[in-house]
Write a protein that holds these residues in place. Structure first.
Motif, short mmCIF file in Angstrom:
data_model
loop_
_atom_site.label_atom_id
_atom_site.label_comp_id
_atom_site.label_asym_id
_atom_site.label_seq_id
_atom_site.Cartn_x
_atom_site.Cartn_y
_atom_site.Cartn_z
N PHE A 255 2.92 11.29 3.47
CA PHE A 255 2.77 10.15 2.57
C PHE A 255 4.02 9.29 2.68
O PHE A 255 5.14 9.80 2.70
CB PHE A 255 2.61 10.64 1.12
CG PHE A 255 1.30 11.33 0.86
CD1 PHE A 255 0.18 10.60 0.48
CD2 PHE A 255 1.18 12.70 1.00
CE1 PHE A 255 -1.03 11.22 0.23
CE2 PHE A 255 -0.03 13.34 0.75
CZ PHE A 255 -1.14 12.61 0.37
N GLU B 227 5.86 5.34 1.49
CA GLU B 227 5.87 4.14 0.67
C GLU B 227 6.52 3.00 1.46
O GLU B 227 7.28 3.22 2.41
CB GLU B 227 6.68 4.38 -0.61
CG GLU B 227 6.21 5.56 -1.45
CD GLU B 227 5.09 5.20 -2.40
OE1 GLU B 227 4.68 4.02 -2.41
OE2 GLU B 227 4.64 6.09 -3.14
N LEU C 83 0.83 -1.19 0.00
CA LEU C 83 0.00 0.00 0.00
C LEU C 83 0.87 1.25 0.00
O LEU C 83 2.06 1.21 0.33
CB LEU C 83 -0.91 0.01 1.23
CG LEU C 83 -0.22 -0.12 2.61
CD1 LEU C 83 0.10 1.24 3.22
CD2 LEU C 83 -1.09 -0.93 3.57
N LYS C 84 0.26 2.34 -0.38
CA LYS C 84 0.82 3.66 -0.16
C LYS C 84 0.08 4.23 1.05
O LYS C 84 -1.14 4.09 1.15
CB LYS C 84 0.62 4.55 -1.39
CG LYS C 84 1.19 5.95 -1.25
CD LYS C 84 0.97 6.75 -2.54
CE LYS C 84 1.48 8.17 -2.40
NZ LYS C 84 1.21 8.97 -3.65
N LEU C 85 0.80 4.85 1.97
CA LEU C 85 0.20 5.26 3.24
C LEU C 85 0.22 6.78 3.38
O LEU C 85 1.25 7.42 3.18
CB LEU C 85 0.97 4.64 4.41
CG LEU C 85 0.51 5.04 5.82
CD1 LEU C 85 -0.88 4.49 6.10
CD2 LEU C 85 1.51 4.52 6.86
N PHE C 86 -0.93 7.35 3.71
CA PHE C 86 -0.98 8.71 4.26
C PHE C 86 -1.43 8.56 5.70
O PHE C 86 -2.57 8.17 5.97
CB PHE C 86 -1.95 9.61 3.49
CG PHE C 86 -2.05 10.99 4.09
CD1 PHE C 86 -0.98 11.87 3.99
CD2 PHE C 86 -3.19 11.39 4.77
CE1 PHE C 86 -1.04 13.14 4.57
CE2 PHE C 86 -3.27 12.66 5.33
CZ PHE C 86 -2.19 13.53 5.23
N GLU D 252 -6.23 6.16 -6.58
CA GLU D 252 -5.87 7.51 -6.98
C GLU D 252 -6.14 7.77 -8.46
O GLU D 252 -6.46 8.90 -8.84
CB GLU D 252 -4.41 7.80 -6.65
CG GLU D 252 -4.13 7.85 -5.16
CD GLU D 252 -2.68 8.19 -4.86
OE1 GLU D 252 -2.37 9.39 -4.71
OE2 GLU D 252 -1.86 7.24 -4.80
N VAL E 189 -5.70 5.92 3.73
CA VAL E 189 -5.77 7.20 4.43
C VAL E 189 -6.67 7.07 5.65
O VAL E 189 -7.47 6.14 5.74
CB VAL E 189 -6.31 8.32 3.51
CG1 VAL E 189 -5.50 8.41 2.22
CG2 VAL E 189 -7.80 8.13 3.20
N LYS F 37 -2.60 0.70 -3.62
CA LYS F 37 -3.52 1.84 -3.48
C LYS F 37 -3.21 2.64 -2.20
O LYS F 37 -2.44 2.21 -1.35
CB LYS F 37 -4.96 1.35 -3.49
CG LYS F 37 -5.38 0.74 -4.83
CD LYS F 37 -6.84 0.33 -4.81
CE LYS F 37 -7.28 -0.17 -6.18
NZ LYS F 37 -6.56 -1.38 -6.62
N LEU F 38 -3.84 3.80 -2.09
CA LEU F 38 -3.55 4.76 -1.02
C LEU F 38 -4.46 4.53 0.18
O LEU F 38 -5.69 4.65 0.07
CB LEU F 38 -3.73 6.19 -1.54
CG LEU F 38 -3.55 7.32 -0.53
CD1 LEU F 38 -2.12 7.36 0.01
CD2 LEU F 38 -3.92 8.67 -1.16
#
Length: 398
Positions: free
Chosen positions: A32, A34, A24-27, A381, A70, A67-68
């Motif tokens: 943000f 990776e 995943l991509k993390l906020f 995104e 959040v 995917k991101l």
């Protein structure tokens, strides 16, 4: 569990009550990142770890496809959703339908909003909220009473027959146990200052809205305990050169939170950009002011016996008077980024951390951090779309 630098294996995880999100991509609410993975145990974030510290054989892992992830969105003004209005049905079933209608757009915490109505129906709304809180209804953490103590001139579509002076039992109603986080929107010039003060001292968040307050009356309300403004610019006098009113008072007082409806119908995007220029975004909360149409296929609904129609994203009576919104929180974030020029991370905070902070929940939600509730939204995104959510670690597809 906290941060770790050694490989994590099955033996370190309580498999019965755990969930591992990876790829995943993390906020996380601040930055943000990776290459992270997030471990959830018993509904809370227990570990954020480098992906390469995970062994491939860890059980209960979900691959999020890059995917991101959040923090779930927090909406403090939701009149309805999923085809249902809170004012039409005060029950846990109705609240569940509203919450589910908004969850598909990333909202994992909301305050169902009960608009101007009879005192008996306000009591029924409070009872339904107590029931929902007691059973832990996913997404429901409190209630917003919008009215009925308003300026008649600025009531908007709120029914004139119910706009009135403060009811004898109002203080007890708003401050009773079991309601969760509570917001009351009122016109500060229409109620005694000691009423505002008593609400604030009891932990209720008092917002000014549907008001004709002058600058001086607004400042007096702030001094009494008003801490926020409901849908800034809407249902209040415009800001004039010698009469700044509530809007000018909100700009002058940096501690006052402001709800903002960024659908382009309630506010011109230029006006919303002015708000952001004049006031720290840390005090701006994206809100939907959503009605029954959000999260449903409905193109109209009934409000106080009047049919409200949606056309091109705008909700209005047949005469054209605005009546809430058809906005969802993912679109609010997108519009804030694309039309208002706000950096994406800050737009996400305006939809999560800042409203969570206003509600006093900033140590529970609004971030993805160890010890916080596992309330997440997963964003594709490329499509600007929420595809999954989790509330206290329990997932659902959008």
């Amino acid at each position: 569990m906290g941060l770790t630098t050694s490989p994590v294996s099955d033996s370190q995880i309580d498999k019965q009550h755990s969930l591992l999100l990876r790829n995943l991509k993390l906020f996380d609410g601040e930055t943000f990142q990776e290459g992270k993975a997030v471990l959830v145990e018993n509904g809370k974030v227990s570990l954020i770890v480098e992906e390469d510290q995970l062994r491939s054989d860890v059980a209960n892992a979900e691959d999020l496809g890059g995917k991101l992830l959040v923090p779930g969105f927090v909406d403090v003004q939701v009149n309805g959703g999923g085809g249902v209005m809170f004012n039409d049905e005060q029950s846990t079933d109705a609240l569940a339908t509203i919450a589910n209608g908004h969850r598909k757009f990333g909202t994992t915490t909301l305050l169902p909003t009960f608009i101007t109505d009879s005192f008996e129906n306000m009591q029924a709304a409070a009872g339904a909220m107590q029931d929902a809180i007691k059973v832990g209804l996913p997404g429901i953490r409190g209630v917003h009473f919008e009215g009925p103590y308003f300026s008649m001139e600025r009531r908007g579509v709120h029914a004139a027959e119910f706009v009135r002076a403060v009811d004898d039992g109002a203080l007890d109603l708003f401050t009773q146990d079991g309601l969760g986080a509570t917001i009351v929107t009122l016109a500060p010039e229409q109620v005694p200052a000691d009423f505002i003060n008593a609400l604030s001292n009891a932990g209720v968040r008092v917002c000014a809205g549907h008001t004709s307050a002058t600058y001086e009356q607004a400042v007096g309300g702030f001094a009494a305990g008003v801490s926020g403004v409901t849908h800034l610019y809407n249902a209040m006098p415009p800001m004039m050169n010698r009469e700044p009113g509530l809007i000018g008072a909100a700009y002058d007082h940096s501690d006052i939170y402001c709800g903002l409806i960024v659908d382009g119908h309630h506010l011109h995007h230029s006006t919303a950009r002015t708000v952001i220029s004049c006031k720290s975004t840390q005090k701006i909360m994206l809100v939907t002011d959503a009605m029954a149409t959000v999260g449903s296929d409905k193109k109209s609904f009934n409000l106080y016996g009047t049919e409200i129609f949606v056309e091109n994203g705008r909700l209005a009576t047949s005469e054209g008077q605005l009546a809430g919104s058809d906005l969802n929180m993912m679109d609010a974030v997108r519009l804030t980024r694309d039309e208002l020029g706000v950096e994406f991370g800050e737009a996400l905070r305006m939809a999560s951390l800042y409203p969570a902070t206003y509600l006093g929940l900033e140590n529970q939600i609004g971030k993805i951090a160890v010890g916080f509730d596992a309330d997440f939204a997963l964003i594709d995104e490329a499509a600007d779309k929420v595809v999954r959510t989790w509330i206290k670690g329990k997932g659902a597809n959008s």
